[in-house]
Scaffold this active site. Sequence first.
Site, PDB file in Angstrom:
ATOM      1  CD  GLN A 242      -2.934  -1.103   2.311  1.00 21.04           C
ATOM      2  OE1 GLN A 242      -2.651  -1.701   3.346  1.00 21.04           O
ATOM      3  NE2 GLN A 242      -4.066  -0.449   2.180  1.00 21.04           N
TER       4      GLN A 242
ATOM      5  NE  ARG B  24       0.144  -4.670  12.016  1.00 20.79           N
ATOM      6  CZ  ARG B  24      -0.929  -4.787  11.216  1.00 20.79           C
ATOM      7  NH1 ARG B  24      -1.790  -3.797  11.068  1.00 20.79           N
ATOM      8  NH2 ARG B  24      -1.147  -5.909  10.568  1.00 20.79           N
TER       9      ARG B  24
ATOM     10  CG  HIS C 255      -0.857  -6.023   5.340  1.00 19.34           C
ATOM     11  ND1 HIS C 255      -1.004  -5.360   6.538  1.00 19.34           N
ATOM     12  CD2 HIS C 255      -1.976  -5.740   4.630  1.00 19.34           C
ATOM     13  CE1 HIS C 255      -2.150  -4.692   6.541  1.00 19.34           C
ATOM     14  NE2 HIS C 255      -2.760  -4.906   5.384  1.00 19.34           N
TER      15      HIS C 255
ATOM     16  CD  GLU D 180      -7.809  -6.894   8.298  1.00 18.28           C
ATOM     17  OE1 GLU D 180      -8.353  -7.038   7.197  1.00 18.28           O
ATOM     18  OE2 GLU D 180      -7.935  -5.873   8.964  1.00 18.28           O
TER      19      GLU D 180
ATOM     20  CG  ASN E   7      -6.090  -5.131  11.827  1.00 13.90           C
ATOM     21  OD1 ASN E   7      -5.294  -4.856  12.724  1.00 13.90           O
ATOM     22  ND2 ASN E   7      -5.714  -5.431  10.598  1.00 13.90           N
TER      23      ASN E   7
ATOM     24  CE1 TYR F  34      -9.502  -1.651   9.832  1.00 15.96           C
ATOM     25  CE2 TYR F  34      -9.600   0.724   9.557  1.00 15.96           C
ATOM     26  CZ  TYR F  34      -8.893  -0.451   9.487  1.00 15.96           C
ATOM     27  OH  TYR F  34      -7.580  -0.437   9.079  1.00 15.96           O
TER      28      TYR F  34
ATOM     29  CD  GLU G 116      -4.827  -2.622   9.561  1.00 17.55           C
ATOM     30  OE1 GLU G 116      -5.973  -2.484   9.082  1.00 17.55           O
ATOM     31  OE2 GLU G 116      -3.940  -3.289   9.022  1.00 17.55           O
TER      32      GLU G 116
HETATM   33  C1  PNW Z   1      -7.842  -3.594   6.541  1.00 16.32           C
HETATM   34  N1  PNW Z   1     -14.020  -5.039   5.184  1.00 16.32           N
HETATM   35  O1  PNW Z   1      -8.579  -4.227   5.575  1.00 16.32           O
HETATM   36  C2  PNW Z   1      -6.414  -3.811   6.089  1.00 16.32           C
HETATM   37  O2  PNW Z   1      -5.616  -4.488   7.016  1.00 16.32           O
HETATM   38  C3  PNW Z   1      -5.736  -2.603   5.541  1.00 16.32           C
HETATM   39  O3  PNW Z   1      -4.711  -2.999   4.665  1.00 16.32           O
HETATM   40  C4  PNW Z   1      -6.767  -1.709   4.890  1.00 16.32           C
HETATM   41  O4  PNW Z   1      -6.188  -0.645   4.185  1.00 16.32           O
HETATM   42  C5  PNW Z   1      -7.682  -1.219   5.990  1.00 16.32           C
HETATM   43  O5  PNW Z   1      -8.261  -2.285   6.692  1.00 16.32           O
HETATM   44  C6  PNW Z   1      -8.784  -0.304   5.507  1.00 16.32           C
HETATM   45  O6  PNW Z   1      -9.668  -0.984   4.653  1.00 16.32           O
HETATM   46  C7  PNW Z   1      -9.935  -4.364   5.544  1.00 16.32           C
HETATM   47  O7  PNW Z   1     -14.494  -5.226   4.043  1.00 16.32           O
HETATM   48  C8  PNW Z   1     -10.503  -4.676   4.318  1.00 16.32           C
HETATM   49  O8  PNW Z   1     -14.740  -5.056   6.194  1.00 16.32           O
HETATM   50  C9  PNW Z   1     -11.829  -4.905   4.198  1.00 16.32           C
HETATM   51  C10 PNW Z   1     -12.633  -4.813   5.312  1.00 16.32           C
HETATM   52  C11 PNW Z   1     -12.090  -4.488   6.542  1.00 16.32           C
HETATM   53  C12 PNW Z   1     -10.733  -4.256   6.649  1.00 16.32           C
END
Ligand code: PNW
Length: 460
Positions: free
Chosen positions: A18, A75, A121, A168, A297, A299, A363
């Site tokens: 990335q 990281r 990754h 992940e 990780n 979100y 993350e």
């Molecule tokens: C993570 N979803 O990926 C990754 O570890 C990172 O490389 C990425 O840039 C970051 O989150 C932001 O997307 C994800 O679909 C990819 O729920 C997809 C999902 C969640 C996390």
Amino acid sequence: MVKLPSDFVWGYATASYQIEGSASAGGRGPSIWDTFSKIPSKIRDGSNGDIATDSYRLWKEDVALLKSYGVRAYRFSISWSRVIPLGGRNDLVNEEGIAFYRGLIEELLKNGITPFVTLYHWDLPQGLDDRYGGWLNKEEIVKDYVNYARLCFTRYGDLVKNWITHNEPWCISVLGYQKGAFAPGHKGDVEPWIVAHHTILAHAYTVKLYREEFKPTQGGQIGITLDCHWQLPYDDSPANVAAAQRGIDFKLGRFADPIYKGHYPATVKAMIGDRLPEFTAEELAVVKGSSDFFGLNTYTTQIVQEGGGDEINGRITVGFTRPDGSQLGTQAHVSWLQTYPPGFRLLLNYLWKTYERPIYITENGFAARNEDVLPVEQVIHDVDRVEYFEGYANALLQAVTEDGVPVKGYFGWSLLDNYEWADGYLTRFGVTYVDYATQKRTPKDSSRVLKRFFEKHIEA
Ligand code: PNW
């Protein structure tokens, strides 16, 4: 205690494909992401990581930026095909690639920043996919992965004390082998379970190697990073409550239960049947207990209802709309993310209660809307990301100080706007704005907010 303990580490995370660019410079071999991103229509803006944020060349500037943000840790991930261009255990080691990460690690340490290194990754050497189907071939991939890990421990383990095997594995197996949205772009309902199983084995044999041959002299820790959104039942009907638990089992438990408890979740076994591979007794002994910490990780939170056709998620339906029609939180630039700090706190409590391991948030972050089209003067005032980080950092603080959850570290995603996989450069997660035409980096308000938060809330 109302503060985070004095040894709490925090910083930002990135990943090799990335940010590095220089895809064929310095002796690097191609990875499956170099191949995948060049297939027409796979990436929203048709872009790839050939240049990205040019961090293979601008890495000193990145370290200076980290320093200015007041972090204690960083990281990043190693590009496997940069250190072993063809990837395999009998293939040549690229000393130029080895030296690149050595230089980065030394520069970080010189600036008082602790490296947390991710081995994998998602950028599998293309050579291994070509040679034997990559993650699908158990015997080969486990041996090659362990060999690659051995190289990293040998060359960097004197300086690196915090190792993460995979980032992940859910994304590796589901997005890469079930939905076809990530490299290598396969679709089906058999391969994702096989690949997931093999990622667990590669992880576990790597940890065994580290513990037996490196840890006694190097003294570091090693674990895996799993991803999970908190699953909030739509209402308190037993069916929706069970669906939320099944959502966690299918997203997280299918990796965490083998690794921390030694078996796949019963809900997953029941639905997947024969397609779920089994561990031999010998493998299980290696898998069980194979992570020193819980790398997470996370979100967002999803509202879960029973039913729906998607077997890979345990036949649940997820969304952000509450029964009264309101939204859970602020919508991000990506469809799958809304801000909901209480879910973060609940997830941390769940993980501690269920797996009883110290936790590192490897993350956590937010993509604010329209940062791809707005001028930099507006993007740097990233109010939605500021709201997100304030909410999540406070939820973390409460989980630690009020609930007693042992969270040891926190990494925001990401240091920089960067190549957001299938979204290309259209989605920006950085606390630093990157002008891709000039590679100029400009701090966003969120970078100052997190700096102040941790200055204030870590014990002296
Ligand atoms: C993570 N979803 O990926 C990754 O570890 C990172 O490389 C990425 O840039 C970051 O989150 C932001 O997307 C994800 O679909 C990819 O729920 C997809 C999902 C969640 C996390």
